[in-house]
Design a protein around this motif. Structure first.
Motif, PDB file in Angstrom:
ATOM      1  N   HIS A   1     -16.331  27.261  15.592  1.00 35.34           N
ATOM      2  CA  HIS A   1     -16.403  28.598  16.186  1.00 35.34           C
ATOM      3  C   HIS A   1     -15.011  29.124  16.516  1.00 35.34           C
ATOM      4  O   HIS A   1     -14.678  30.287  16.210  1.00 35.34           O
ATOM      5  N   TYR A   2     -14.185  28.299  17.086  1.00 39.67           N
ATOM      6  CA  TYR A   2     -12.852  28.723  17.513  1.00 39.67           C
ATOM      7  C   TYR A   2     -11.989  29.074  16.305  1.00 39.67           C
ATOM      8  O   TYR A   2     -11.272  30.082  16.301  1.00 39.67           O
ATOM      9  N   ALA A   3     -12.055  28.237  15.243  1.00 34.98           N
ATOM     10  CA  ALA A   3     -11.267  28.512  14.039  1.00 34.98           C
ATOM     11  C   ALA A   3     -11.676  29.844  13.416  1.00 34.98           C
ATOM     12  O   ALA A   3     -10.818  30.644  13.003  1.00 34.98           O
ATOM     13  N   ASP A   4     -12.972  30.102  13.367  1.00 37.14           N
ATOM     14  CA  ASP A   4     -13.454  31.360  12.805  1.00 37.14           C
ATOM     15  C   ASP A   4     -12.953  32.558  13.612  1.00 37.14           C
ATOM     16  O   ASP A   4     -12.544  33.591  13.045  1.00 37.14           O
ATOM     17  N   GLN A   5     -12.997  32.429  14.929  1.00 37.50           N
ATOM     18  CA  GLN A   5     -12.604  33.548  15.791  1.00 37.50           C
ATOM     19  C   GLN A   5     -11.104  33.804  15.734  1.00 37.50           C
ATOM     20  O   GLN A   5     -10.666  34.969  15.717  1.00 37.50           O
ATOM     21  N   VAL A   6     -10.295  32.742  15.719  1.00 39.98           N
ATOM     22  CA  VAL A   6      -8.844  32.928  15.612  1.00 39.98           C
ATOM     23  C   VAL A   6      -8.497  33.579  14.277  1.00 39.98           C
ATOM     24  O   VAL A   6      -7.667  34.498  14.207  1.00 39.98           O
ATOM     25  N   ALA A   7      -9.131  33.114  13.203  1.00 38.78           N
ATOM     26  CA  ALA A   7      -8.872  33.703  11.888  1.00 38.78           C
ATOM     27  C   ALA A   7      -9.250  35.186  11.870  1.00 38.78           C
ATOM     28  O   ALA A   7      -8.492  36.029  11.358  1.00 38.78           O
ATOM     29  N   ALA A   8     -10.415  35.503  12.438  1.00 36.39           N
ATOM     30  CA  ALA A   8     -10.880  36.899  12.458  1.00 36.39           C
ATOM     31  C   ALA A   8      -9.926  37.793  13.230  1.00 36.39           C
ATOM     32  O   ALA A   8      -9.717  38.966  12.874  1.00 36.39           O
ATOM     33  N   LEU A   9      -9.324  37.254  14.273  1.00 36.90           N
ATOM     34  CA  LEU A   9      -8.394  38.024  15.093  1.00 36.90           C
ATOM     35  C   LEU A   9      -7.231  38.560  14.264  1.00 36.90           C
ATOM     36  O   LEU A   9      -6.737  39.666  14.502  1.00 36.90           O
ATOM     37  N   TYR A  10      -6.812  37.806  13.261  1.00 33.55           N
ATOM     38  CA  TYR A  10      -5.667  38.198  12.435  1.00 33.55           C
ATOM     39  C   TYR A  10      -6.076  38.734  11.061  1.00 33.55           C
ATOM     40  O   TYR A  10      -5.209  39.047  10.240  1.00 33.55           O
ATOM     41  N   GLY A  11      -7.391  38.790  10.804  1.00 35.35           N
ATOM     42  CA  GLY A  11      -7.850  39.271   9.515  1.00 35.35           C
ATOM     43  C   GLY A  11      -7.830  38.205   8.436  1.00 35.35           C
ATOM     44  O   GLY A  11      -7.885  38.514   7.237  1.00 35.35           O
ATOM     45  N   ALA A  12      -7.749  36.949   8.834  1.00 35.26           N
ATOM     46  CA  ALA A  12      -7.745  35.835   7.886  1.00 35.26           C
ATOM     47  C   ALA A  12      -9.139  35.203   7.840  1.00 35.26           C
ATOM     48  O   ALA A  12     -10.076  35.675   8.490  1.00 35.26           O
ATOM     49  N   THR A  13      -9.262  34.148   7.065  1.00 32.57           N
ATOM     50  CA  THR A  13     -10.511  33.381   7.036  1.00 32.57           C
ATOM     51  C   THR A  13     -10.208  31.922   7.323  1.00 32.57           C
ATOM     52  O   THR A  13      -9.073  31.457   7.152  1.00 32.57           O
ATOM     53  N   ALA A  14     -11.255  31.207   7.753  1.00 33.21           N
ATOM     54  CA  ALA A  14     -11.094  29.793   8.084  1.00 33.21           C
ATOM     55  C   ALA A  14     -12.204  28.974   7.450  1.00 33.21           C
ATOM     56  O   ALA A  14     -13.354  29.421   7.373  1.00 33.21           O
ATOM     57  N   LYS A  15     -11.850  27.790   7.005  1.00 34.64           N
ATOM     58  CA  LYS A  15     -12.823  26.825   6.509  1.00 34.64           C
ATOM     59  C   LYS A  15     -12.587  25.511   7.244  1.00 34.64           C
ATOM     60  O   LYS A  15     -11.482  24.976   7.235  1.00 34.64           O
ATOM     61  N   VAL A  16     -13.632  24.999   7.889  1.00 32.99           N
ATOM     62  CA  VAL A  16     -13.507  23.762   8.672  1.00 32.99           C
ATOM     63  C   VAL A  16     -14.299  22.640   8.006  1.00 32.99           C
ATOM     64  O   VAL A  16     -15.478  22.822   7.675  1.00 32.99           O
ATOM     65  N   GLU A  17     -13.646  21.524   7.817  1.00 37.04           N
ATOM     66  CA  GLU A  17     -14.317  20.316   7.347  1.00 37.04           C
ATOM     67  C   GLU A  17     -14.240  19.285   8.476  1.00 37.04           C
ATOM     68  O   GLU A  17     -13.149  18.931   8.910  1.00 37.04           O
TER      69      GLU A  17
END
Length: 391
Positions: free
Chosen positions: A276-292
């Motif tokens: 959840h945190y990775a997705d939200q930080v990425a969204a804040l900057y307009g990026a995307t995140a993938k967590v494994e």
């Protein structure tokens, strides 16, 4: 509870025990590469007349058949080394392999278990049951125990016992408390994708380095503000790979880290929050995140009966003063996979001695053990097996 002949045998073989450990120390092999170590163990067991079978691709499972019917207790010793450069090269038995070293004491575990097997084999007709001997590969990559369980290491076993030599507590001390001992150990990888471009034109880019940095600097509240402070947990970011050139804004950033805790529900919560945190930080900057998120070892939770038996055996074999209560560690141990199948416990045997320069942390290039602790570990293996089978 204590077998006097076993005690005398361990004492008699103390020089051989040291010699075995030194030979193993000088010839380290990495996880799943323990071919020569496996051959060494097999040859030693053959000499003793103890039946064994090789596991795949490395490792050995052996068994001492007692002269009387009874239960089966398993003793486990791991045997892989680490990709660590040995720094204390002045040792006569220093590693002969560049960049490889027994920096965690697995050489000691293998040697102790071999001598314990030798002592128990001499009194096998008196044993009311059987002793399974597990010489395990690949502990350092948290894969060996699971693989050996799948190959029948604890089939028909009633109890399992393991030892880890421990430089953080004084030589001869024995710690084995009921409850948590080692934490679960998980790995996570977060890949952030932005939009690369020229370093002079940031307005046209989404800088993955900035996104990843924001994540690293701010992810700790997942621990400090979303879980019960009475449930210990650690989240560590150990590696960040980002960028290709000094004047190119990075399109991708990859972060790797680890999560440690003792409680299963806390483990689940951290995994969810991390994503959840990775997705939200990425969204804040307009990026995307993938967590494994990869689950490694389970937490090592010592069975109350078994841990108390270890303490009784240690007190009777070596004196009440050796019983020590080390705090649970956030280190990981794949011994947990055996405990998922059968009850048991995992003990720490102290080998720290400032006069012998053996207080270095595990996995350090100067790690070494006070070899006076070897006999303590070998006898604890053997006496625990005797005591359990006679309970």
């Amino acid at each position: 509870m204590i077998h006097q002949k076993v005690k005398e045998a361990i004492n008699q073989y103390s020089e051989e025990l040291t010699s075995l450990r030194r030979q193993l120390h000088s010839e380290p092999e990495l996880s799943w590469q323990e071919e020569n170590t496996t051959k060494f163990v097999c040859a030693y067991l053959e000499k003793l007349g103890i039946s064994y079978r090789r596991t795949e691709p490395t490792g050995v499972i052996a068994e001492i058949k007692g002269g009387k019917p009874g239960k089966t207790v398993a003793l486990r010793g791991d045997m892989d080394a680490l990709s660590v450069q040995q720094l204390n090269k002045d040792l006569a038995y220093a590693s002969k392999e560049e960049g490889k070293m027994h920096a965690c004491g697995h050489d000691a575990h293998t040697a102790m278990l071999l001598i314990a097997a030798k002592a128990l084999n001499e009194v096998k007709e008196e044993l009311p049951g059987n002793v399974r001997l597990i010489f395990q590969p690949a502990e350092e990559v948290a894969e060996g125990a699971k693989a050996l369980v799948e190959q029948g290491a604890v089939e028909g076993v009633d109890n399992v016992f393991g030892i880890h030599i421990w430089s953080q507590i004084p030589t001869h001390k024995v710690s084995c408390s009921p409850g948590p001992s080692f934490a679960s150990a998980d790995l996570f990888t977060v890949t952030f994708t932005g939009r690369g471009g020229h370093g002079a034109m940031p307005q046209d880019c989404i800088d993955a380095a900035i996104v990843a940095s924001a994540f690293v600097m701010n992810v700790q509240p997942v621990i400090s503000r979303t879980i019960d402070p009475q449930q210990p947990a650690v989240l560590t970011v150990g590696k960040m790979t980002v960028g290709t050139r000094f004047n190119v804004i990075a399109e991708n950033a990859v972060i790797e880290g680890t999560v440690r805790c003792f409680d299963p529900s806390t483990r689940d919560h951290i995994e969810t929050q991390l994503t959840h945190y990775a997705d939200q930080v990425a969204a804040l900057y307009g990026a995307t995140a993938k967590v494994e998120y990869t689950r490694g070892t389970q937490a090592v939770i010592n069975d109350e009966y078994s841990a108390n038996l270890v303490q009784k055996v240690a007190a009777e074999a070596f004196g009440e003063e050796v019983v020590y209560h080390e705090k649970p560690t956030m280190g990981g141990e794949d011994f947990s996979f055996y405990l998922d199948e059968v009850p048991g416990s995992f003990a720490l045997v102290g080998c720290g001695n400032p006069e012998k320069d053996t207080e270095w942390a595990h996995h350090h290039g100067r790690f070494n053990i006070d070899e006076d602790a070897l006999a303590t570990g070998a006898e604890l293996y053997a006496q625990y097996a005797w005591a359990y089978l006679n309970e």
